[in-house]
Design an enzyme around this catalytic site. Structure first.
Site, PDB file in Angstrom:
ATOM      1  N   HIS A 144       0.862  -1.190   0.000  1.00  0.00           N
ATOM      2  CA  HIS A 144       0.000   0.000   0.000  1.00  0.00           C
ATOM      3  C   HIS A 144       0.894   1.235   0.000  1.00  0.00           C
ATOM      4  O   HIS A 144       1.943   1.240   0.629  1.00  0.00           O
ATOM      5  CB  HIS A 144      -0.897   0.005   1.259  1.00  0.00           C
TER       6      HIS A 144
ATOM      7  N   ASP B 140      -7.928  -5.275  -0.070  1.00  0.00           N
ATOM      8  CA  ASP B 140      -8.421  -6.126  -1.164  1.00  0.00           C
ATOM      9  C   ASP B 140      -8.094  -7.596  -0.972  1.00  0.00           C
ATOM     10  O   ASP B 140      -8.605  -8.444  -1.697  1.00  0.00           O
ATOM     11  CB  ASP B 140      -7.819  -5.640  -2.488  1.00  0.00           C
TER      12      ASP B 140
HETATM   13  C1  SDX Z   1      -6.269   0.121  -2.845  1.00  0.00           C
HETATM   14  O1  SDX Z   1      -4.492   4.647  -1.918  1.00  0.00           O
HETATM   15  C2  SDX Z   1      -5.432   3.998  -1.307  1.00  0.00           C
HETATM   16  O2  SDX Z   1      -5.799   4.314  -0.210  1.00  0.00           O
HETATM   17  C3  SDX Z   1      -6.026   2.819  -2.091  1.00  0.00           C
HETATM   18  C4  SDX Z   1      -7.007   1.964  -1.317  1.00  0.00           C
HETATM   19  C5  SDX Z   1      -8.284   2.720  -1.027  1.00  0.00           C
HETATM   20  O3  SDX Z   1      -9.007   2.313  -0.105  1.00  0.00           O
HETATM   21  O4  SDX Z   1      -8.617   3.656  -1.828  1.00  0.00           O
HETATM   22  O5  SDX Z   1      -6.443   1.537  -0.085  1.00  0.00           O
HETATM   23  C6  SDX Z   1      -7.427   0.730  -2.133  1.00  0.00           C
HETATM   24  O6  SDX Z   1      -6.023   0.472  -3.981  1.00  0.00           O
HETATM   25  C7  SDX Z   1      -5.388  -0.874  -2.115  1.00  0.00           C
HETATM   26  C8  SDX Z   1      -4.160  -1.341  -2.971  1.00  0.00           C
HETATM   27  C9  SDX Z   1      -4.645  -2.424  -3.922  1.00  0.00           C
HETATM   28  N1  SDX Z   1      -3.607  -2.791  -4.890  1.00  0.00           N
HETATM   29  C10 SDX Z   1      -2.967  -3.966  -4.841  1.00  0.00           C
HETATM   30  O7  SDX Z   1      -3.129  -4.814  -3.948  1.00  0.00           O
HETATM   31  C11 SDX Z   1      -2.046  -4.227  -6.029  1.00  0.00           C
HETATM   32  C12 SDX Z   1      -0.708  -4.765  -5.507  1.00  0.00           C
HETATM   33  N2  SDX Z   1      -0.033  -3.714  -4.782  1.00  0.00           N
HETATM   34  C13 SDX Z   1       0.945  -2.925  -5.510  1.00  0.00           C
HETATM   35  O8  SDX Z   1       0.679  -2.722  -6.862  1.00  0.00           O
HETATM   36  C14 SDX Z   1       1.465  -1.725  -4.736  1.00  0.00           C
HETATM   37  O9  SDX Z   1       1.748  -2.157  -3.470  1.00  0.00           O
HETATM   38  C15 SDX Z   1       0.614  -0.480  -4.650  1.00  0.00           C
HETATM   39  C16 SDX Z   1       0.169   0.005  -5.988  1.00  0.00           C
HETATM   40  C17 SDX Z   1      -0.591  -0.735  -3.813  1.00  0.00           C
HETATM   41  C18 SDX Z   1       1.458   0.603  -3.979  1.00  0.00           C
HETATM   42  O10 SDX Z   1       2.501   0.873  -4.841  1.00  0.00           O
HETATM   43  P1  SDX Z   1       3.615   1.968  -4.465  1.00  0.00           P
HETATM   44  O11 SDX Z   1       3.299   2.674  -3.205  1.00  0.00           O
HETATM   45  O12 SDX Z   1       3.857   2.804  -5.671  1.00  0.00           O
HETATM   46  O13 SDX Z   1       4.850   1.057  -4.098  1.00  0.00           O
HETATM   47  P2  SDX Z   1       5.976   0.715  -5.121  1.00  0.00           P
HETATM   48  O14 SDX Z   1       5.392   0.231  -6.395  1.00  0.00           O
HETATM   49  O15 SDX Z   1       6.921   1.865  -5.154  1.00  0.00           O
HETATM   50  O16 SDX Z   1       6.658  -0.547  -4.392  1.00  0.00           O
HETATM   51  C19 SDX Z   1       7.718  -0.386  -3.476  1.00  0.00           C
HETATM   52  C20 SDX Z   1       8.503  -1.681  -3.586  1.00  0.00           C
HETATM   53  C21 SDX Z   1       8.940  -2.008  -5.024  1.00  0.00           C
HETATM   54  O17 SDX Z   1      10.110  -2.834  -4.944  1.00  0.00           O
HETATM   55  P3  SDX Z   1      11.577  -2.109  -5.059  1.00  0.00           P
HETATM   56  O18 SDX Z   1      11.554  -1.287  -6.336  1.00  0.00           O
HETATM   57  O19 SDX Z   1      11.700  -1.256  -3.809  1.00  0.00           O
HETATM   58  O20 SDX Z   1      12.561  -3.248  -5.096  1.00  0.00           O
HETATM   59  O21 SDX Z   1       7.681  -2.793  -3.190  1.00  0.00           O
HETATM   60  C22 SDX Z   1       7.481  -3.659  -4.302  1.00  0.00           C
HETATM   61  C23 SDX Z   1       7.831  -2.874  -5.542  1.00  0.00           C
HETATM   62  O22 SDX Z   1       8.262  -3.744  -6.591  1.00  0.00           O
HETATM   63  N3  SDX Z   1       6.069  -4.044  -4.255  1.00  0.00           N
HETATM   64  C24 SDX Z   1       5.611  -5.272  -4.486  1.00  0.00           C
HETATM   65  C25 SDX Z   1       4.225  -5.190  -4.282  1.00  0.00           C
HETATM   66  N4  SDX Z   1       3.879  -3.933  -3.974  1.00  0.00           N
HETATM   67  C26 SDX Z   1       5.017  -3.224  -3.964  1.00  0.00           C
HETATM   68  N5  SDX Z   1       6.247  -6.416  -4.822  1.00  0.00           N
HETATM   69  C27 SDX Z   1       5.459  -7.513  -4.972  1.00  0.00           C
HETATM   70  N6  SDX Z   1       4.119  -7.522  -4.781  1.00  0.00           N
HETATM   71  C28 SDX Z   1       3.464  -6.381  -4.443  1.00  0.00           C
HETATM   72  N7  SDX Z   1       2.145  -6.387  -4.269  1.00  0.00           N
END
Ligand code: SDX
Length: 435
Positions: free
Chosen positions: A312, A369
């Site tokens: 998140h 989710d």
């Molecule tokens: C919702 O904003 C809100 O409040 C949203 C929400 C709401 O109520 O409105 O809470 C609802 O959208 C919840 C989130 C649902 N999405 C998912 O579950 C999809 C999977 N999650 C990711 O796509 C991700 O965690 C996000 C999009 C939720 C957040 O992305 P960020 O903050 O941009 O984090 P990032 O992509 O910069 O990740 C940081 C690191 C990265 O690795 P490094 O580059 O540091 O090596 O963490 C890794 C990412 O690759 N990472 C993951 C991951 N999420 C982040 N690696 C594997 N699996 C994941 N799910």
């Protein structure tokens, strides 16, 4: 005479020229203070740069507070755990829309107001006939919600408080009806008209799962779980879809169009579409013994696969909503006598991921989710409807945030700037001289 506290400031210094400027600091009730950069460009000729708004406060708001480090979520100061345990969705809607939980008289009046707006104009039914039965339900919702502005001309004037309130009530009341119609259309069953003798969530389940051929047997456990799921999805500060609604509203677009824009943004698998993606991921994993393979895929930078339902932007601790949903999943499955292997896979996936350094170091915990899809599937919804259900709940947050913005003393259109990296001005080249 009490001395006024000196204004808090940040001093910004240009190390190349030695010039510096003081930027005011503003404090909220709780949570991080902000540095007010509104004068930055005028005084320094520089923009700030924050492409995905990781460190940008876009507005002031009194609705929702999130502490990502502590896993805290408050709506108008009430914790999400207390609200999910003790309130109904419409009570939470009243708090978000008007500032506080309703007293008994206000609650009855608000419930009646919403109930009597649940029907949609009969011609809206005709819009559905234009869609293929296998259209993604979110594509239908984007269309029919925006179309509402073609029917309710008496609540489009955003400067009239009464019309603002009427459009808010209409959206909160009619979007569940449109969502249920979307589901019915996708399975070839007749639309079910709303019933005024049912609560918000009972009515929604009735419109989705009732049929004209026989009375609908309401399950109090499912109705309670539905209401809890709606509460947990009602609002969440300035997330992507809420920011979309605010930006659309800043142009003075009508509220129906703004909510349709929010639905479009919510559809993305990184946002509201994640609940559908979680179930598809769990089905792809299939069994506990394949979990390690998918954990490695999620860690592989060359593999676009991510563990859906994990991570998140704000929560770097447990998403408090996930904890409530995990318990609700147990209750619903036990009540229905369902032994869903997907729940076993989900719980094992959570256990393994939370022990894996990759996820621990990046503070990737289950989010809202991760468990919601398991409950919704147990309730009988297809995965394609999961994000629609998220939109039904989030409409309350979207329209409350929109109303708060419109009621700010000075509404200005949102218009970010950029760091330009394209070609500088260059002479035009006639086509015969181009390589
Ligand atoms: C919702 O904003 C809100 O409040 C949203 C929400 C709401 O109520 O409105 O809470 C609802 O959208 C919840 C989130 C649902 N999405 C998912 O579950 C999809 C999977 N999650 C990711 O796509 C991700 O965690 C996000 C999009 C939720 C957040 O992305 P960020 O903050 O941009 O984090 P990032 O992509 O910069 O990740 C940081 C690191 C990265 O690795 P490094 O580059 O540091 O090596 O963490 C890794 C990412 O690759 N990472 C993951 C991951 N999420 C982040 N690696 C594997 N699996 C994941 N799910």
């Amino acid at each position: 005479m009490s001395q006024e506290a000196p204004e808090k400031t940040f001093t910004l210094t240009n190390d190349q020229t030695g010039e510096s400027m003081k930027l005011p600091v503003k404090d909220g009730t709780i949570g991080p203070s902000v540095i007010d950069v509104r004068k930055l460009y005028a005084e320094t000729g520089h923009f700030t740069f924050d492409p995905s708004f990781t460190a940008t406060g876009s507005c002031k708001s009194r609705l929702t507070y999130i502490d990502g480090e502590e896993g805290i979520l408050l709506h108008r100061g009430y914790s999400i755990e207390d609200l999910a345990e003790n309130s109904t969705f419409l009570e939470v809607a009243h708090a978000l829309l008007y500032g506080d939980l309703p007293n008994a008289k206000e609650k009855e009046a608000f419930e009646r107001e919403i109930t009597y707006h649940t029907m949609v104009h009969e011609q809206v039914h005709l819009f559905y006939r234009g869609f293929r039965r296998d259209a993604h339900p979110m594509s239908v919702m984007c269309g029919v919600v925006a179309a509402l502005s073609a029917f309710y001309h008496d609540s489009l004037d955003i400067w009239d408080p009464k019309q603002r309130e009427l459009s808010a009530h209409r959206l909160i009341a009619k979007i569940p009806t449109l969502a249920a119609m979307t589901y019915k259309y996708s399975i070839g069953q007749p639309f079910m008209y709303p019933r005024n003798d049912l609560s918000f969530s009972e009515n929604f389940l009735y419109m989705c799962f009732g049929v004209p051929a026989e009375p609908y047997r309401m399950s109090p456990v499912l109705a309670d779980a539905m209401d809890k799921i709606f509460i947990l999805h009602a609002d969440h500060e300035q997330n992507a879809s809420t920011s979309t609604v605010r930006l659309a509203g800043s142009s003075q677009a009508n509220p129906f169009a703004c909510i349709a824009a929010g639905i479009a943004c919510l559809w993305g698998p990184s946002h509201g579409g994640a609940n559908q993606a979680v179930l598809e991921m769990l089905e792809e994993i299939g069994s506990k013994d394949r979990i390690p393979e998918f954990i490695e895929k999620a860690k592989d930078k060359d593999d676009p696969f991510r563990l859906m339902g994990f991570g998140h932007r704000v929560y770097k601790n447990f998403d408090p909503r996930a904890g409530v949903l995990k318990k609700a999943a147990d209750d619903v499955l036990n009540d229905l006598g369902i032994d869903d292997p997907m729940l076993e896979v989900a719980m094992e996936l959570e256990r393994i991921a939370l022990e894996d350094p990759y996820f621990v170091e990046r503070k990737l915990f289950p989010n809202v989710d991760f468990y919601s899809g398991i409950i919704l599937r147990a309730m009988g919804f297809p995965t394609s409807m999961f994000t629609v259900l998220f939109a039904v709940a989030r409409t309350v947050g979207w329209i409350s945030q929109w109303k708060e913005m419109i009621e700010e003393p000075s509404l200005r259109i949102g218009r970010p700037r950029q760091l330009y990296t394209g070609p500088a001005a260059r002479p035009y080249v006639p086509i015969e001289d181009r390589d």
